[in-house]
Design an enzyme around this catalytic site. Structure first.
Site, PDB file in Angstrom:
ATOM      1  N   ASP A  93       0.827  -1.107  -0.186  1.00  0.00           N
ATOM      2  CA  ASP A  93      -0.070   0.138  -0.130  1.00  0.00           C
ATOM      3  C   ASP A  93       0.737   1.341  -0.152  1.00  0.00           C
ATOM      4  O   ASP A  93       2.177   1.228   0.393  1.00  0.00           O
ATOM      5  CB  ASP A  93      -0.966  -0.017   1.184  1.00  0.00           C
ATOM      6  N   MET A  94       0.349   2.399  -0.478  1.00  0.00           N
ATOM      7  CA  MET A  94       1.108   3.535  -0.742  1.00  0.00           C
ATOM      8  C   MET A  94       1.596   4.018   0.777  1.00  0.00           C
ATOM      9  O   MET A  94       2.754   4.294   0.994  1.00  0.00           O
ATOM     10  CB  MET A  94       0.241   4.690  -1.366  1.00  0.00           C
TER      11      MET A  94
END
Length: 234
Positions: A66-67
Site C-alpha cells: 500500500d502507498m
C-alpha cells in the site's frame, strides 16, 4: 512502462535504496507515501517501480505494498524470473513479516502456537459503496488469514500519546488492506491509518505505522536462500 519525462520533476530522482541486486533480481526499500507502481494520470506516475526503471531499465515489479506502507519489495530483472517469483508468492513460498503499532492494549492470543502467534481468520471483500475501503464479509469475502503476536516493549521504542501495542504480523494470504482491516476488526486499528483510523488513533502518529520488515525466499536461479530485514523506523 512509459518513458519518463524528467522535466516533470524539479530535481533528479533519487536512486531507490537497494538491499540486494544481481542480474536477476532486486530487493528495494519503499518509503511510506510512495506508490509501488504508477497510478492513473500523469500526477501519479512517480512510484518505486517507475524510479527503479531509471536505474535498472529491466526492473519488473513482482508484488506491491500500500502507498502508506513502507518496507521491502522484490523486483525481477527479466520475464522468466518475474514468472518464477510471482509463482513463489502465489504458492506462499515467500516469508513476509511486518511491524505495526495499533491503538489500545491488545490481549495475548487466546490460542497461541508454541511461538506465541495467534491467527485472525476473517474473509475480506471490497466495500463497493466506500471503495477503496475493504471490510470483513462472511458471505462474499475471500478467505484471509493473518498471523500476529505481541512484541515486548523496548526502552528505545517511540512514545505515542495514546495506549498502543507493537505487533509482529505475517499475512498468510495477501488480500488488499488485509492487515489494516483485520486489526481494525479486532478493535485495534493501526495508528496513523489515513483510511481506517479516526480521532486519536489517526492523529497519534504522523504516518501509517505499518512496515514490511522481513522478506525471505529462494533465489529462482541460484537456488540460494535469501533473507532481508529492514527495521521499522517508528
Amino acid at each position: 512502462m512509459e518513458e519518463p519525462n524528467l522535466a516533470d520533476f524539479p530535481a533528479a530522482l533519487p536512486r531507490p535504496q537497494a538491499l540486494y541486486e544481481d542480474k536477476h533480481l532486486l530487493v528495494l526499500f519503499k518509503p511510506h507515501e510512495m506508490l509501488s507502481v504508477p497510478g492513473r494520470g500523469e500526477h501519479k506516475r512517480d512510484s518505486l517501480a517507475w524510479r527503479a526503471q531509471q536505474y535498472w531499465r529491466n526492473a519488473l515489479i513482482v508484488h506491491r505494498l500500500d502507498m502508506s506502507t513502507s518496507g521491502l519489495l522484490v523486483l525481477a530483472r527479466n520475464p522468466d524470473v518475474h514468472r518464477q517469483l510471482s509463482m513463489a508468492f502465489a504458492q506462499r513460498r515467500v516469508h513476509k513479516r511486518y511491524t505495526a503499532v495499533v491503538a489500545g492494549v491488545m490481549a495475548e492470543p487466546a490460542q497461541p502456537d508454541a511461538q506465541g502467534w495467534g491467527v485472525i481468520d476473517k474473509p475480506l471483500a471490497l466495500d463497493w459503496e466506500r471503495r477503496p475501503l475493504h471490510v470483513v464479509d462472511p458471505v462474499n469475502g475471500k478467505p484471509s488469514q493473518t498471523r500476529w503476536r505481541i512484541l515486548p516493549a523496548r526502552p528505545d521504542d517511540p512514545a505515542y500519546p495514546i495506549a498502543h501495542t507493537r505487533l509482529d504480523l505475517e499475512p498468510v494470504t495477501g488480500r488488499t488492506h488485509q492487515l489494516r482491516v483485520h486489526l481494525q476488526s479486532e478493535g485495534h486499528v493501526i495508528l496513523g491509518d489515513p483510511l481506517y483510523a479516526q480521532g486519536e488513533a489517526l492523529s497519534a502518529a504522523p504516518r501509517l505505522l505499518l512496515h514490511a520488515r522481513e522478506l525471505a525466499f529462494t533465489h529462482p536461479v541460484s537456488g540460494k536462500e535469501l533473507a532481508f530485514e529492514s527495521p521499522a523506523r517508528f
